[in-house]
Design a protein around this motif. Structure first.
Motif, PDB file in Angstrom:
ATOM      1  N   ALA A 173     -17.212  22.199  -5.820  1.00  0.00           N
ATOM      2  CA  ALA A 173     -16.142  23.129  -5.593  1.00  0.00           C
ATOM      3  C   ALA A 173     -14.951  23.255  -6.443  1.00  0.00           C
ATOM      4  O   ALA A 173     -14.186  23.815  -6.120  1.00  0.00           O
ATOM      5  CB  ALA A 173     -15.716  23.059  -4.076  1.00  0.00           C
ATOM      6  N   SER A 174     -15.120  22.337  -7.457  1.00  0.00           N
ATOM      7  CA  SER A 174     -14.107  22.265  -8.367  1.00  0.00           C
ATOM      8  C   SER A 174     -13.598  23.612  -9.064  1.00  0.00           C
ATOM      9  O   SER A 174     -12.223  23.790  -8.804  1.00  0.00           O
ATOM     10  CB  SER A 174     -14.283  21.162  -9.737  1.00  0.00           C
ATOM     11  OG  SER A 174     -14.511  20.133  -9.375  1.00  0.00           O
ATOM     12  N   GLU A 175     -14.507  24.365  -9.532  1.00  0.00           N
ATOM     13  CA  GLU A 175     -14.048  25.607 -10.169  1.00  0.00           C
ATOM     14  C   GLU A 175     -13.421  26.590  -8.998  1.00  0.00           C
ATOM     15  O   GLU A 175     -12.384  27.062  -9.162  1.00  0.00           O
ATOM     16  CB  GLU A 175     -15.211  26.257 -10.598  1.00  0.00           C
ATOM     17  CG  GLU A 175     -14.859  27.293 -11.832  1.00  0.00           C
ATOM     18  CD  GLU A 175     -14.227  26.771 -12.840  1.00  0.00           C
ATOM     19  OE1 GLU A 175     -13.343  27.262 -13.780  1.00  0.00           O
ATOM     20  OE2 GLU A 175     -14.473  25.497 -13.339  1.00  0.00           O
ATOM     21  N   ALA A 176     -14.118  26.569  -7.881  1.00  0.00           N
ATOM     22  CA  ALA A 176     -13.610  27.594  -6.799  1.00  0.00           C
ATOM     23  C   ALA A 176     -12.212  27.129  -6.395  1.00  0.00           C
ATOM     24  O   ALA A 176     -11.356  28.082  -6.046  1.00  0.00           O
ATOM     25  CB  ALA A 176     -14.650  27.719  -5.654  1.00  0.00           C
ATOM     26  N   VAL A 181      -6.231  28.518  -6.204  1.00  0.00           N
ATOM     27  CA  VAL A 181      -4.750  28.064  -6.314  1.00  0.00           C
ATOM     28  C   VAL A 181      -4.255  28.977  -7.300  1.00  0.00           C
ATOM     29  O   VAL A 181      -3.239  29.490  -7.208  1.00  0.00           O
ATOM     30  CB  VAL A 181      -4.552  26.594  -6.698  1.00  0.00           C
ATOM     31  CG1 VAL A 181      -3.078  26.344  -6.595  1.00  0.00           C
ATOM     32  CG2 VAL A 181      -5.137  25.909  -5.397  1.00  0.00           C
ATOM     33  N   MET A 182      -4.800  29.092  -8.430  1.00  0.00           N
ATOM     34  CA  MET A 182      -4.180  29.899  -9.616  1.00  0.00           C
ATOM     35  C   MET A 182      -4.071  31.345  -9.207  1.00  0.00           C
ATOM     36  O   MET A 182      -3.040  31.995  -9.478  1.00  0.00           O
ATOM     37  CB  MET A 182      -5.100  29.791 -10.784  1.00  0.00           C
ATOM     38  CG  MET A 182      -5.310  28.345 -11.401  1.00  0.00           C
ATOM     39  SD  MET A 182      -3.544  27.690 -11.957  1.00  0.00           S
ATOM     40  CE  MET A 182      -3.332  28.800 -13.398  1.00  0.00           C
ATOM     41  N   LEU A 212     -11.082  17.257 -12.680  1.00  0.00           N
ATOM     42  CA  LEU A 212     -10.317  18.354 -11.791  1.00  0.00           C
ATOM     43  C   LEU A 212      -8.774  17.545 -11.584  1.00  0.00           C
ATOM     44  O   LEU A 212      -7.961  18.477 -11.888  1.00  0.00           O
ATOM     45  CB  LEU A 212     -10.974  18.365 -10.361  1.00  0.00           C
ATOM     46  CG  LEU A 212     -10.202  19.509  -9.511  1.00  0.00           C
ATOM     47  CD1 LEU A 212     -10.253  20.641 -10.176  1.00  0.00           C
ATOM     48  CD2 LEU A 212     -11.006  19.375  -8.305  1.00  0.00           C
ATOM     49  N   LEU A 213      -8.850  16.492 -11.282  1.00  0.00           N
ATOM     50  CA  LEU A 213      -7.336  15.916 -11.348  1.00  0.00           C
ATOM     51  C   LEU A 213      -6.508  16.241 -12.633  1.00  0.00           C
ATOM     52  O   LEU A 213      -5.363  16.556 -12.574  1.00  0.00           O
ATOM     53  CB  LEU A 213      -7.102  14.210 -10.814  1.00  0.00           C
ATOM     54  CG  LEU A 213      -7.777  14.254  -9.580  1.00  0.00           C
ATOM     55  CD1 LEU A 213      -7.786  12.774  -9.288  1.00  0.00           C
ATOM     56  CD2 LEU A 213      -6.989  14.670  -8.358  1.00  0.00           C
ATOM     57  N   ARG A 214      -7.201  15.745 -13.928  1.00  0.00           N
ATOM     58  CA  ARG A 214      -6.345  16.052 -15.036  1.00  0.00           C
ATOM     59  C   ARG A 214      -6.318  17.527 -15.373  1.00  0.00           C
ATOM     60  O   ARG A 214      -5.221  18.012 -16.071  1.00  0.00           O
ATOM     61  CB  ARG A 214      -7.282  15.569 -16.119  1.00  0.00           C
ATOM     62  CG  ARG A 214      -7.386  13.934 -16.145  1.00  0.00           C
ATOM     63  CD  ARG A 214      -7.969  13.355 -17.136  1.00  0.00           C
ATOM     64  NE  ARG A 214      -8.077  11.825 -17.191  1.00  0.00           N
ATOM     65  CZ  ARG A 214      -8.944  11.187 -16.950  1.00  0.00           C
ATOM     66  NH1 ARG A 214     -10.090  11.693 -16.606  1.00  0.00           N
ATOM     67  NH2 ARG A 214      -8.947   9.905 -16.892  1.00  0.00           N
ATOM     68  N   ARG A 215      -7.271  18.392 -14.714  1.00  0.00           N
ATOM     69  CA  ARG A 215      -7.080  19.926 -15.071  1.00  0.00           C
ATOM     70  C   ARG A 215      -5.788  20.487 -13.943  1.00  0.00           C
ATOM     71  O   ARG A 215      -5.104  21.133 -14.628  1.00  0.00           O
ATOM     72  CB  ARG A 215      -8.230  20.525 -14.545  1.00  0.00           C
ATOM     73  CG  ARG A 215      -8.130  22.105 -14.964  1.00  0.00           C
ATOM     74  CD  ARG A 215      -9.471  22.549 -14.752  1.00  0.00           C
ATOM     75  NE  ARG A 215      -9.383  24.236 -14.698  1.00  0.00           N
ATOM     76  CZ  ARG A 215     -10.568  25.127 -14.525  1.00  0.00           C
ATOM     77  NH1 ARG A 215     -11.513  24.680 -13.862  1.00  0.00           N
ATOM     78  NH2 ARG A 215     -10.666  26.330 -14.983  1.00  0.00           N
ATOM     79  N   ILE A 216      -5.536  19.955 -12.833  1.00  0.00           N
ATOM     80  CA  ILE A 216      -4.620  19.912 -12.006  1.00  0.00           C
ATOM     81  C   ILE A 216      -3.337  19.817 -12.577  1.00  0.00           C
ATOM     82  O   ILE A 216      -2.330  20.436 -12.590  1.00  0.00           O
ATOM     83  CB  ILE A 216      -4.665  19.347 -10.652  1.00  0.00           C
ATOM     84  CG1 ILE A 216      -6.043  20.036  -9.925  1.00  0.00           C
ATOM     85  CG2 ILE A 216      -3.452  19.526  -9.844  1.00  0.00           C
ATOM     86  CD1 ILE A 216      -6.427  19.421  -8.618  1.00  0.00           C
ATOM     87  N   ASP A 217      -3.183  18.554 -13.141  1.00  0.00           N
ATOM     88  CA  ASP A 217      -2.054  18.010 -13.748  1.00  0.00           C
ATOM     89  C   ASP A 217      -1.592  19.044 -14.904  1.00  0.00           C
ATOM     90  O   ASP A 217      -0.379  19.285 -15.054  1.00  0.00           O
ATOM     91  CB  ASP A 217      -2.110  16.582 -14.360  1.00  0.00           C
ATOM     92  CG  ASP A 217      -1.048  16.039 -15.090  1.00  0.00           C
ATOM     93  OD1 ASP A 217       0.033  16.114 -14.597  1.00  0.00           O
ATOM     94  OD2 ASP A 217      -1.133  15.689 -16.212  1.00  0.00           O
ATOM     95  N   ALA A 218      -2.546  19.316 -15.743  1.00  0.00           N
ATOM     96  CA  ALA A 218      -2.211  20.257 -16.959  1.00  0.00           C
ATOM     97  C   ALA A 218      -1.599  21.614 -16.407  1.00  0.00           C
ATOM     98  O   ALA A 218      -0.622  22.146 -16.807  1.00  0.00           O
ATOM     99  CB  ALA A 218      -3.349  20.250 -17.837  1.00  0.00           C
TER     100      ALA A 218
END
Length: 462
Positions: A173-176, A181-182, A212-218
């Motif tokens: 479900a990472s992409e969804a 949130v975006m 996913l955690l790194r993508r959230i951080d960025a």
């Protein structure tokens, strides 16, 4: 323009004062003066009032409060087939999206938010599932300042494996999660000049992939958004992260960029002293919720948190929703754990719930009674017998007080509660709608077996 005239004023920046008057102009504090100003202004006088910055609830699940109220209390051996998180809380939360309409969810959320506002909370960080998106308009309509940090998952479904251990399952479900949130941020984020802010709420280091955690951080860095993540909250999570990543939960989130200012770690119940020091040195924050864990028979390590020097915020975790109750519980735990009566003082814990929480949210314009700060304020009326006589109003509030003694609640310079009455909206109607929504979902969940049988038999369902 509004003039507030309590007996006492307190904030962490300036300490305790008596007999001063606070002037609000627009959404900010204009001045604090010693003599009653002769201004053409609305005057609110509370002769035995304690004026403080509004309380900031740094970790909450508003919908969970009515959903699990009483249902998740006094759990006896054998009532649940496994840990409460994966045998009751998460599965029932999953079912809600199937059997409740958006309006019914909103009604339950609004009832919880009403309780928060009426007990002195002016701002909160809330972590919720996408189906609970009504949180944003309901909070804003009541006048609460909010940080919504919707859950993100790589594996969204928590179940039990054949050995009775927790297992995260389901399609990726990472992409969804990220896209939701975006989109929400683009549509609903209002920032400092509004009441609603949108951040990221990755559920935990065991349910989100490192990618996913790194993508959230960025994304959070780019947007200037807050991140709230459960971390070291239970032994199963710690063990799962260790097995998958070869390190502890705190070190793992650090490697993913999520140990820094603007990141709030929920609970850190099982963090070691070394891990707490890592959080402190990185400038991140721990949000602790003592009553939520006490309900399950565990004491959160308040003494260790306070003695470490880590930035600490307090949350209600969707249990009582009364921050005065939560702060008292934190004080009692700190004292009994350390054997030091002065640890967890009223001033220290009120600081955690005001200035320190505001700093965790990267909002130095909140949590203070200083000229130029935003006018998010509460006056507690200490006139009732349980407070008398008042030696120190801060100690009186946390030792003997109740959040329901919030006489006046102001956010963004607008009175929302006065004389303990909601000024905009029908509190009784909000309560009726919220109660009906939860009673309906309880009945359907029991019929479907989503409430474990031993719990279901403890209540008669229509």
């Amino acid at each position: 323009m509004i003039v507030l005239s309590p007996r006492w004023l307190w904030c962490a920046e300036t300490g305790l004062r008596e007999g001063a008057h606070l002037i609000i102009q627009g959404d900010r504090i204009a001045d604090i003066v010693g003599e009653r100003p002769g201004l053409d202004a609305e005057c609110i006088e509370v002769p035995d009032g304690l004026l403080t910055p509004g309380l900031i609830n740094l970790h909450n699940h508003a919908f969970s409060a009515p959903l699990f109220r009483g249902l998740a209390d006094d759990i006896q051996p054998g009532d649940l087939p496994g840990h409460i998180l994966f045998s009751l809380l998460m599965p029932l939360g999953d079912l809600v999206s199937e059997i409740m309409s958006p309006d019914a969810i909103g009604d339950a959320v609004e009832m919880a938010l009403l309780e928060c506002l009426m007990t002195g909370t002016t701002a909160m960080l809330d972590i919720w599932r996408p189906q609970q998106h009504q949180f944003v308009p309901r909070a804003t309509a009541l006048g609460l300042r909010s940080w919504s940090c919707p859950y993100l998952f790589t594996q969204p479904n928590l179940a039990m494996d054949e050995d009775g251990k927790p297992a995260w399952r389901g399609a990726d479900a990472s992409e969804a999660s990220f896209d939701f949130v975006m989109r929400l941020h683009a549509a609903q984020h209002r920032g400092p000049d509004g009441l609603a802010s949108i951040g990221f709420g990755p559920h935990g280091p065991d349910s989100n992939s490192p990618a996913l955690l790194r993508r959230i951080d960025a994304a959070a860095r780019e947007l200037g958004a807050i991140v709230s993540i459960h971390c070291a909250q239970n032994p199963m999570e710690v063990a799962a992260v260790k097995a998958a990543q070869g390190k502890g939960s705190v070190a793992h989130v650090a490697d993913c960029g999520l140990l820094r200012p603007g990141v709030i770690l929920g609970h850190a119940m099982f963090a070691t002293d070394e891990e707490i020091a890592m959080v402190r040195d990185a400038g991140a924050t721990i949000a602790s919720c003592p009553l939520g864990f006490a309900r399950s028979g565990r004491g959160v390590p308040l003494a260790r948190f306070l003695q470490s020097g880590v930035r600490l915020g307090i949350g209600t975790d969707g249990v009582t929703l009364d921050m005065v109750d939560e702060l008292r519980a934190a004080a009692v735990l700190a004292k009994t754990q350390s054997g030091v009566a002065g640890l967890g003082s009223a001033e220290r814990l009120l600081t955690a719930a005001t200035r320190d929480a505001a700093d965790a949210l990267q909002r130095p314009d909140l949590g203070r009674l200083t000229p130029g700060s935003r006018a998010d304020l509460v006056i507690f009326d200490l006139s009732r017998p349980r407070y008398q006589p008042v030696w120190n109003p801060l100690r009186a509030l946390l030792t003997n007080g109740q959040g329901s003694d919030a006489h006046t609640v102001i956010t963004a310079g607008v009175p929302r509660v006065r004389d303990r009455q909601l000024l905009r909206g029908d509190a009784a109607a909000i309560t009726r709608r919220g109660r009906a929504a939860i009673e309906a979902v309880w009945a359907e969940a029991a019929r479907r077996g989503a409430i474990p049988a031993k719990l279901a038999t403890q209540r008669q369902f229509a």
